[in-house]
Motif scaffolding. Structure first.
Motif, PDB file in Angstrom:
ATOM      1  N   ASP A   1       0.806  -1.221   0.000  1.00 11.99           N
ATOM      2  CA  ASP A   1       0.000   0.000   0.000  1.00 11.99           C
ATOM      3  C   ASP A   1       0.839   1.270   0.000  1.00 11.99           C
ATOM      4  O   ASP A   1       0.518   2.258   0.662  1.00 11.99           O
ATOM      5  CB  ASP A   1      -0.945  -0.007   1.201  1.00 11.99           C
ATOM      6  N   ARG A   2       1.947   1.252  -0.723  1.00 11.90           N
ATOM      7  CA  ARG A   2       2.776   2.447  -0.893  1.00 11.90           C
ATOM      8  C   ARG A   2       3.323   2.445  -2.315  1.00 11.90           C
ATOM      9  O   ARG A   2       3.527   1.399  -2.916  1.00 11.90           O
ATOM     10  CB  ARG A   2       3.956   2.457   0.092  1.00 11.90           C
ATOM     11  N   GLU A   3       3.591   3.622  -2.825  1.00  7.82           N
ATOM     12  CA  GLU A   3       4.188   3.743  -4.139  1.00  7.82           C
ATOM     13  C   GLU A   3       5.706   3.843  -3.995  1.00  7.82           C
ATOM     14  O   GLU A   3       6.216   4.390  -3.023  1.00  7.82           O
ATOM     15  CB  GLU A   3       3.644   4.966  -4.874  1.00  7.82           C
ATOM     16  N   PRO A   4       6.454   3.330  -4.966  1.00  5.20           N
ATOM     17  CA  PRO A   4       7.920   3.348  -4.844  1.00  5.20           C
ATOM     18  C   PRO A   4       8.503   4.741  -5.057  1.00  5.20           C
ATOM     19  O   PRO A   4       7.965   5.551  -5.812  1.00  5.20           O
ATOM     20  CB  PRO A   4       8.372   2.389  -5.952  1.00  5.20           C
ATOM     21  N   ASP A   5       9.623   4.990  -4.378  1.00  5.67           N
ATOM     22  CA  ASP A   5      10.377   6.215  -4.642  1.00  5.67           C
ATOM     23  C   ASP A   5      11.093   6.118  -5.980  1.00  5.67           C
ATOM     24  O   ASP A   5      11.171   7.092  -6.733  1.00  5.67           O
ATOM     25  CB  ASP A   5      11.410   6.454  -3.534  1.00  5.67           C
ATOM     26  N   VAL A   6      11.628   4.948  -6.256  1.00 11.19           N
ATOM     27  CA  VAL A   6      12.315   4.716  -7.515  1.00 11.19           C
ATOM     28  C   VAL A   6      12.338   3.214  -7.753  1.00 11.19           C
ATOM     29  O   VAL A   6      12.309   2.420  -6.807  1.00 11.19           O
ATOM     30  CB  VAL A   6      13.751   5.291  -7.486  1.00 11.19           C
ATOM     31  N   VAL A   7      12.379   2.834  -9.013  1.00  6.05           N
ATOM     32  CA  VAL A   7      12.516   1.422  -9.391  1.00  6.05           C
ATOM     33  C   VAL A   7      13.682   1.325 -10.369  1.00  6.05           C
ATOM     34  O   VAL A   7      13.752   2.093 -11.334  1.00  6.05           O
ATOM     35  CB  VAL A   7      11.233   0.885 -10.057  1.00  6.05           C
ATOM     36  N   SER A   8      14.594   0.407 -10.108  1.00  6.78           N
ATOM     37  CA  SER A   8      15.786   0.269 -10.955  1.00  6.78           C
ATOM     38  C   SER A   8      15.869  -1.136 -11.527  1.00  6.78           C
ATOM     39  O   SER A   8      15.637  -2.113 -10.825  1.00  6.78           O
ATOM     40  CB  SER A   8      17.054   0.556 -10.146  1.00  6.78           C
ATOM     41  N   ALA A   9      16.220  -1.207 -12.814  1.00  8.40           N
ATOM     42  CA  ALA A   9      16.453  -2.496 -13.475  1.00  8.40           C
ATOM     43  C   ALA A   9      17.939  -2.814 -13.418  1.00  8.40           C
ATOM     44  O   ALA A   9      18.786  -1.939 -13.638  1.00  8.40           O
ATOM     45  CB  ALA A   9      15.977  -2.432 -14.924  1.00  8.40           C
ATOM     46  N   TYR A  10      18.254  -4.064 -13.126  1.00 10.10           N
ATOM     47  CA  TYR A  10      19.649  -4.504 -13.060  1.00 10.10           C
ATOM     48  C   TYR A  10      20.109  -4.865 -14.468  1.00 10.10           C
ATOM     49  O   TYR A  10      19.928  -5.992 -14.932  1.00 10.10           O
ATOM     50  CB  TYR A  10      19.767  -5.713 -12.136  1.00 10.10           C
ATOM     51  N   LEU A  11      20.723  -3.895 -15.142  1.00  5.47           N
ATOM     52  CA  LEU A  11      21.108  -4.079 -16.535  1.00  5.47           C
ATOM     53  C   LEU A  11      22.526  -4.623 -16.636  1.00  5.47           C
ATOM     54  O   LEU A  11      23.228  -4.779 -15.640  1.00  5.47           O
ATOM     55  CB  LEU A  11      20.951  -2.768 -17.289  1.00  5.47           C
TER      56      LEU A  11
ATOM     57  N   VAL B   1      34.821 -22.239 -16.659  1.00  7.24           N
ATOM     58  CA  VAL B   1      33.471 -21.745 -16.388  1.00  7.24           C
ATOM     59  C   VAL B   1      32.629 -21.830 -17.652  1.00  7.24           C
ATOM     60  O   VAL B   1      33.037 -21.388 -18.730  1.00  7.24           O
ATOM     61  CB  VAL B   1      33.508 -20.301 -15.862  1.00  7.24           C
ATOM     62  N   ARG B   2      31.447 -22.386 -17.517  1.00  5.56           N
ATOM     63  CA  ARG B   2      30.504 -22.503 -18.625  1.00  5.56           C
ATOM     64  C   ARG B   2      29.375 -21.492 -18.458  1.00  5.56           C
ATOM     65  O   ARG B   2      29.040 -21.076 -17.350  1.00  5.56           O
ATOM     66  CB  ARG B   2      29.913 -23.912 -18.685  1.00  5.56           C
ATOM     67  N   GLY B   3      28.779 -21.109 -19.590  1.00  8.44           N
ATOM     68  CA  GLY B   3      27.681 -20.158 -19.555  1.00  8.44           C
ATOM     69  C   GLY B   3      26.481 -20.647 -20.338  1.00  8.44           C
ATOM     70  O   GLY B   3      26.629 -21.364 -21.339  1.00  8.44           O
ATOM     71  N   GLU B   4      25.302 -20.290 -19.877  1.00  7.87           N
ATOM     72  CA  GLU B   4      24.058 -20.550 -20.590  1.00  7.87           C
ATOM     73  C   GLU B   4      23.510 -19.219 -21.102  1.00  7.87           C
ATOM     74  O   GLU B   4      23.897 -18.148 -20.644  1.00  7.87           O
ATOM     75  CB  GLU B   4      23.040 -21.209 -19.661  1.00  7.87           C
ATOM     76  N   ALA B   5      22.586 -19.296 -22.041  1.00  8.67           N
ATOM     77  CA  ALA B   5      22.023 -18.086 -22.644  1.00  8.67           C
ATOM     78  C   ALA B   5      21.427 -17.163 -21.591  1.00  8.67           C
ATOM     79  O   ALA B   5      20.956 -17.605 -20.539  1.00  8.67           O
ATOM     80  CB  ALA B   5      20.955 -18.469 -23.662  1.00  8.67           C
ATOM     81  N   ALA B   6      21.460 -15.879 -21.893  1.00  6.96           N
ATOM     82  CA  ALA B   6      20.925 -14.881 -20.977  1.00  6.96           C
ATOM     83  C   ALA B   6      19.457 -15.152 -20.676  1.00  6.96           C
ATOM     84  O   ALA B   6      18.714 -15.616 -21.543  1.00  6.96           O
ATOM     85  CB  ALA B   6      21.084 -13.492 -21.582  1.00  6.96           C
ATOM     86  N   PRO B   7      19.015 -14.887 -19.464  1.00  6.28           N
ATOM     87  CA  PRO B   7      17.611 -15.144 -19.114  1.00  6.28           C
ATOM     88  C   PRO B   7      16.671 -14.175 -19.816  1.00  6.28           C
ATOM     89  O   PRO B   7      17.061 -13.070 -20.195  1.00  6.28           O
ATOM     90  CB  PRO B   7      17.589 -14.937 -17.592  1.00  6.28           C
ATOM     91  N   ALA B   8      15.436 -14.588 -19.965  1.00  7.74           N
ATOM     92  CA  ALA B   8      14.433 -13.748 -20.630  1.00  7.74           C
ATOM     93  C   ALA B   8      13.892 -12.670 -19.705  1.00  7.74           C
ATOM     94  O   ALA B   8      13.213 -11.744 -20.155  1.00  7.74           O
ATOM     95  CB  ALA B   8      13.288 -14.618 -21.136  1.00  7.74           C
ATOM     96  N   THR B   9      14.171 -12.777 -18.409  1.00  5.07           N
ATOM     97  CA  THR B   9      13.739 -11.767 -17.447  1.00  5.07           C
ATOM     98  C   THR B   9      14.958 -11.236 -16.707  1.00  5.07           C
ATOM     99  O   THR B   9      15.998 -11.892 -16.633  1.00  5.07           O
ATOM    100  CB  THR B   9      12.749 -12.351 -16.418  1.00  5.07           C
ATOM    101  N   ILE B  10      14.820 -10.039 -16.169  1.00  9.47           N
ATOM    102  CA  ILE B  10      15.888  -9.464 -15.353  1.00  9.47           C
ATOM    103  C   ILE B  10      15.299  -8.978 -14.035  1.00  9.47           C
ATOM    104  O   ILE B  10      14.098  -8.700 -13.926  1.00  9.47           O
ATOM    105  CB  ILE B  10      16.606  -8.299 -16.057  1.00  9.47           C
ATOM    106  N   LYS B  11      16.178  -8.888 -13.044  1.00  3.76           N
ATOM    107  CA  LYS B  11      15.739  -8.418 -11.732  1.00  3.76           C
ATOM    108  C   LYS B  11      15.497  -6.918 -11.756  1.00  3.76           C
ATOM    109  O   LYS B  11      16.257  -6.158 -12.363  1.00  3.76           O
ATOM    110  CB  LYS B  11      16.774  -8.757 -10.661  1.00  3.76           C
ATOM    111  N   VAL B  12      14.419  -6.525 -11.097  1.00  3.62           N
ATOM    112  CA  VAL B  12      14.065  -5.124 -10.945  1.00  3.62           C
ATOM    113  C   VAL B  12      13.845  -4.892  -9.455  1.00  3.62           C
ATOM    114  O   VAL B  12      13.203  -5.704  -8.782  1.00  3.62           O
ATOM    115  CB  VAL B  12      12.793  -4.789 -11.746  1.00  3.62           C
ATOM    116  N   GLY B  13      14.393  -3.805  -8.935  1.00  4.51           N
ATOM    117  CA  GLY B  13      14.260  -3.518  -7.512  1.00  4.51           C
ATOM    118  C   GLY B  13      13.518  -2.216  -7.278  1.00  4.51           C
ATOM    119  O   GLY B  13      13.942  -1.160  -7.749  1.00  4.51           O
ATOM    120  N   ALA B  14      12.385  -2.300  -6.559  1.00  2.31           N
ATOM    121  CA  ALA B  14      11.625  -1.101  -6.184  1.00  2.31           C
ATOM    122  C   ALA B  14      12.028  -0.690  -4.774  1.00  2.31           C
ATOM    123  O   ALA B  14      12.102  -1.519  -3.871  1.00  2.31           O
ATOM    124  CB  ALA B  14      10.123  -1.378  -6.243  1.00  2.31           C
TER     125      ALA B  14
END
Length: 605
Positions: free
Chosen positions: A146-156, A304-317
């Motif tokens: 029940d509150r609005e965020p001050d800022v929301v940032s995407a982890y790019l 170290v092995r890698g897999e394809a980048a995920p289709a979603t990214i973390k976003v922090g409000a």
């Protein structure tokens, strides 16, 4: 710059408040190609929100600017690129400060800004269209707070940094990117990697994860610190990254601390949530990393092995969670429990509604008192009462109720500090959004262009998790000893979760660790985790087992009223717990505790 040789990236900051002199020490200490700095922990983003509220345009790490006052000209002279996420919420304002530093020295500097991470509008639009922004761990709807965020940032990710360097930037200042991105970007630029060079990118992410926290890779916060030299002033880490993404972790000669298989292992375990380490550019399989001690203070990370980048990214409000305040009573001598009980009754009697007047109350009694104390320091205990509430007025007035009992409560009453006004609490709300929602934007001089996100196509073949050693449960007679006698640990926070990794010092110890590492064992070791969900994981190549304890830190670091709000001491607490340990481990400790796994074990993996 010669792309056929490794790229030497040195990191001079692991958090907002790290050693100011580190940049100067690194630049003067020996040759490097890139100087990086990581400032943006989840707690730091809340601090920057408060800075910007007080002074618009001030939502960046001013300590980074202070460091560049010392080293910018030297870096320009030596062609050392500078990359940092210190831009925070106001990267353009941060870049302007850097330009002024150069101008005051009579120099020209090309400063690129990489932004596009401000997800506030996209977050709001998605919610208006019916998305409930579920919490990453609990699934709770964002609307529930029940509150609005001050800022929301995407982890790019790193590609904006790479393209800024391609365009000729001397300094790259970013908004919110992942911690490892400031290392991956320069590596991708130097070697010309494509966006689907998954293994090379994963190797660079691993290197970034190791050096992003500064001296934690070179002996800082290391369980076996007493075995290392020069701990009073530890050197900062350098990653020598090769074209295939493998790297050597090192530090400048003559600096304190050490780079060993174990110091690197400890940092690889820090604040991860299992072997599949998701970044916006690649999913890094930390369970494929192999460590080799090449020489003194030189540890190779390979495989170290890698897999394809995920289709979603973390976003922090970031959301205001109300206000908090606390007061600490000092209790001296005998009858500590009775004195603590009276202190609370007397204080709450001065507040209309008592404890119920506040949304949350936390009481903590720390006992340092001894029977027949030899000094005052052996006679005291500390009673801390913390409150949180939406009303800043109530929170601000709270300490007054305690102060008024100063002459009317238990004998010997005094406080550790005068009353404070309290502070605003910031709640970090992690969730996931589609990666293609966001475009990084690069600004360099009068040029501005957008950067496409990483492709998310599935890899050609799945990467299998390495098999752990066959469980062996018969280790002979046992003795009751602290776990830290034979195990190292590192712990930390991820939003409201605590992360904990333990590693064994030799192959036999690893087999023993795996034999009892269960949810029941963890709940027995950590009673506070009794009601928490546990996510179990292991990294066999590192002789390590770990767990993510979901919700142990409540609503996150800034809103957590516990003494250890970040879970930093959790690993050392577990190491202090007594356990039945095979006597053979005590009688015959590892002969080379800083060595890599045996050649036979590496061959079997």
């Amino acid at each position: 710059m010669n792309a056929s040789r490794p790229l030497r990236i040195a990191n001079c900051s692991g958090f907002f408040g790290d050693r100011l002199a580190a940049a100067r020490e690194i630049v003067d200490g020996g040759p490097i190609d890139v100087l990086t700095g990581d400032w943006l922990a989840e707690l730091t983003m809340g601090v920057l929100v408060k800075q910007r509220k007080r002074s618009p345009g001030a939502g960046f790490a001013r300590t980074f600017v202070r460091q560049l006052e010392d080293v910018l000209v030297t870096c320009l002279d030596q062609n050392i690129k500078i990359v940092s996420n210190a831009g925070g919420l106001d990267p353009h304002a941060c870049a302007e400060q850097i330009t002024r530093i150069a101008e005051s020295a009579g120099r020209t500097v090309r400063v690129a800004v990489v932004d596009g991470d401000d997800a506030t509008d996209a977050f709001a639009l998605a919610r208006r269209n019916g998305w409930d922004a579920p919490h990453l761990d609990s699934g709770q709807s964002f609307a529930d707070i029940d509150r609005e965020p001050d800022v929301v940032s995407a982890y790019l990710g790193a590609w904006g940094i790479k393209e800024a360097l391609d365009a000729g930037a001397d300094v790259v200042v970013t908004g919110r990117v992942t911690d490892a991105a400031i290392i991956v970007g320069p590596a991708a630029w130097h070697f010309g990697w494509s966006r689907t060079d998954w293994d090379a990118l994963a190797g660079a992410v691993t290197a970034g994860h190791v050096i992003e926290c500064g001296a934690q890779a070179t002996g800082g916060n290391f369980s076996f610190f007493s075995e290392l030299d020069g701990m009073a002033h530890i050197g900062f880490p350098i990653a020598e990254i090769a074209a295939d993404g493998s790297c050597v972790i090192t530090k400048h000669p003559g600096t304190g601390g050490a780079v060993t298989v174990e110091t690197v292992t400890a940092q690889l375990l820090y604040e991860i949530d299992g072997p599949r380490y998701a970044n916006p550019d690649v999913i890094t399989r930390l369970d494929t990393a192999r460590l080799t001690q090449l020489d003194t203070d030189r540890v190779q990370i390979s495989g170290v092995r890698g897999e394809a980048a995920p289709a979603t990214i973390k976003v922090g409000a970031l959301v205001s969670g109300g206000w908090r305040n606390e007061v600490t009573f000092v209790l001296t001598g005998a009858n500590i429990e009775a004195k603590a009980e009276l202190a609370q009754r007397a204080m709450w009697a001065n507040i209309a509604g008592g404890e119920d007047a506040f949304e949350k109350v936390t009481v903590r009694l720390l006992r340092a008192d001894k029977s027949d104390p030899a000094s005052m320091n052996e006679a005291v205990a500390l009673l801390t009462i913390s409150v949180t509430d939406a009303s800043p007025e109530k929170v601000r007035a709270f300490p007054r109720a305690a102060i008024e009992t100063g002459l009317a409560s238990y004998p010997g009453l005094y406080f550790t500090a005068p009353p404070a006004a309290g502070s605003e609490v910031t709640v970090f709300w992690p969730t996931l959004m589609p990666a293609d929602t966001f475009r990084q934007r690069v600004t360099l001089g009068d040029k501005q262009f957008n950067v496409l996100p990483a492709p998310t196509a599935p890899p050609a073949e799945a990467i299998e998790a390495p098999a752990g050693e066959e469980e062996v449960t018969a280790f002979g007679p046992t003795v009751r000893r602290p776990l830290g006698t034979v195990l190292g640990a590192r712990s930390g926070d991820k939003a409201g979760n605590a992360t904990l990794g333990l590693w064994a010092r030799d192959d036999q110890g690893h087999r023993w660790l795996r034999s009892w590492w269960t949810e029941d064992a963890i709940r027995a070791l950590i009673p506070e985790a009794a009601q928490c969900s546990l996510r179990m994981w292991e990294l066999p190549h590192l002789r390590a087992c770990g767990v993510t304890i979901v919700g142990l830190l409540g609503r996150g670091v800034a809103a957590n009223l516990n003494l250890d709000s970040q879970g930093k001491g959790l690993g050392e607490f577990v190491r202090a717990r007594h356990h039945d340990i095979p006597a053979v481990f005590i009688d015959n400790p590892p002969s080379a505790p800083h060595a890599a796994p045996s050649e036979d074990k590496r061959a079997s993996q």
